[in-house]
Design a protein around this motif. Structure first.
Motif, PDB file in Angstrom:
ATOM      1  N   THR A  20      -5.354   5.098  -1.855  1.00  0.00           N
ATOM      2  CA  THR A  20      -5.820   5.147  -0.473  1.00  0.00           C
ATOM      3  C   THR A  20      -7.344   5.198  -0.524  1.00  0.00           C
TER       4      THR A  20
ATOM      5  N   LYS B 191      -2.552  -5.229  -1.727  1.00  0.00           N
ATOM      6  CA  LYS B 191      -3.166  -4.539  -0.594  1.00  0.00           C
ATOM      7  C   LYS B 191      -2.210  -4.590   0.590  1.00  0.00           C
TER       8      LYS B 191
ATOM      9  N   GLU C 294      -3.967   2.267   4.972  1.00  0.00           N
ATOM     10  CA  GLU C 294      -4.178   1.141   4.072  1.00  0.00           C
ATOM     11  C   GLU C 294      -3.984   1.596   2.627  1.00  0.00           C
TER      12      GLU C 294
ATOM     13  N   HIS D 293      -4.559   0.065  -1.363  1.00  0.00           N
ATOM     14  CA  HIS D 293      -5.181  -1.020  -2.115  1.00  0.00           C
ATOM     15  C   HIS D 293      -5.013  -0.758  -3.612  1.00  0.00           C
ATOM     16  N   ASN D 294      -5.466  -1.704  -4.428  1.00  0.00           N
ATOM     17  CA  ASN D 294      -5.278  -1.641  -5.893  1.00  0.00           C
ATOM     18  C   ASN D 294      -3.810  -1.396  -6.241  1.00  0.00           C
TER      19      ASN D 294
ATOM     20  N   SER E 207      -0.859   2.887  -6.435  1.00  0.00           N
ATOM     21  CA  SER E 207      -1.748   2.436  -5.366  1.00  0.00           C
ATOM     22  C   SER E 207      -2.793   3.498  -5.078  1.00  0.00           C
TER      23      SER E 207
ATOM     24  N   GLY F  63      -2.179  -9.898  -2.434  1.00  0.00           N
ATOM     25  CA  GLY F  63      -2.117  -9.587  -3.849  1.00  0.00           C
ATOM     26  C   GLY F  63      -1.642 -10.793  -4.623  1.00  0.00           C
TER      27      GLY F  63
ATOM     28  N   LYS G  84      -2.051  -3.258   4.713  1.00  0.00           N
ATOM     29  CA  LYS G  84      -2.779  -2.666   5.844  1.00  0.00           C
ATOM     30  C   LYS G  84      -1.908  -2.768   7.075  1.00  0.00           C
TER      31      LYS G  84
ATOM     32  N   GLU H  35      -3.374  -6.324  -7.959  1.00  0.00           N
ATOM     33  CA  GLU H  35      -4.439  -6.447  -6.945  1.00  0.00           C
ATOM     34  C   GLU H  35      -3.855  -6.471  -5.532  1.00  0.00           C
TER      35      GLU H  35
END
Length: 286
Positions: free
Chosen positions: A129, A88, A97, A99-100, A127, A58, A90, A86
């Motif tokens: 999923t 992420k 995970e 993201h965003n 965030s 990010g 994992k 941005e």
């Protein structure tokens, strides 16, 4: 120092302030849209080890200050206002995970100016999923033994969630879970977290919708049309539920104990205490 653009292994920082006698600092440090995975490479070994179980990326923007004496016995006071975009995360061991990711907050190294007194605040955390979201806020303290106080609202695709449990007893699991949750306890980014989670104080208001699954190798098909429940540590309090087991319809109100330790393989049994109503029961199936 009026204006100093400093490049440390592709991390661009802007500094201004004073350095007195070579070891007393009063500096303002800024960064704009720097890559988080690059910064992680240059963190202290202890923190890098704690973060080694997942991959994070990010962009981070921050304004920080460093003030005080630098010596073998003393650390200067550090304070930072930050924003992540941005993002992420994992995990290496499971397909989980996020993201965003967007986070905004502040951190400081506390009164004692060390890992133990450090506080990291996330005033907001957003965030996604694969088919849901996880939003809320948290406070992380004591970097020697991570302790989290948090509140989150979330939506989960249960088919996705079921993949996080290596030996889940549920097959063909589908449906959605909506939760408002709080958690107070230690955390770790490795196998120790399972025990920490069971020892923590946590509760959730949960709604389940259109859930269906098979249990282990049993051919019976379970359909949970709806359920409203509250989770308090290891106990689930079911205020309403409507489900079908193949041809049998059931309405259940009551308590379910040990289901979370059971899913985490820390308890051999689930205990149920409640009331069941059925208008049609196929006894040969049940």
């Amino acid at each position: 120092i009026y204006n100093w653009n400093l490049d440390i292994e592709n991390i661009i920082l802007n500094l201004h302030g004073n350095i007195l006698n070579g070891n007393i600092v009063d500096l303002k440090i800024q960064a704009n849209q720097q890559k988080i995975n690059t910064i992680i490479k240059h963190l202290p070994k202890k923190i890098k080890l704690a973060l080694s179980s997942f991959i994070a990326n990010g962009k981070i923007t921050f304004n920080s200050s460093l003030k005080g004496l630098i010596s073998k016995r003393e650390n200067p006071y550090f304070n930072m206002e930050y924003q992540i975009e941005e993002g992420k995360i994992k995990l290496n061991t499971t397909p989980f995970e996020l993201h965003n990711i967007e986070i905004g907050g502040h951190l400081d190294n506390g009164e004692n100016r060390n890992f133990k007194s450090t506080k990291i605040m996330a005033d907001f955390f957003k965030s996604k999923t694969k088919n849901g979201y996880l939003n809320g806020n948290f406070k992380l303290t004591n970097l020697n033994n991570y302790f989290v106080s948090s509140e989150f609202k979330s939506s989960w695709d249960l088919k996705e969630v079921n993949q996080y449990f290596k030996k889940s007893p549920f097959s063909n699991l589908n449906g959605r879970l909506f939760a408002t949750s709080s958690y107070k306890g230690n955390v770790a980014f490795n196998s120790q977290f399972k025990k920490m989670f069971l020892d923590a104080i946590h509760q959730s208001e949960v709604k389940l919708k259109d859930v269906n699954f098979n249990y282990k190798e049993d051919s019976l098909y379970f359909i949970l049309n709806s359920a409203n429940l509250k989770i308090k540590n290891h106990e689930i309090i079911v205020s309403s539920s409507e489900m079908n087991i193949s041809e049998t319809d059931l309405k259940f109100i009551g308590n379910v104990k040990n289901i979370i330790p059971y899913l985490l393989q820390e308890s051999p049994k689930i205990y149920i205490d409640g009331h069941v109503k059925s208008t049609y029961t196929n006894f040969s199936e049940v």
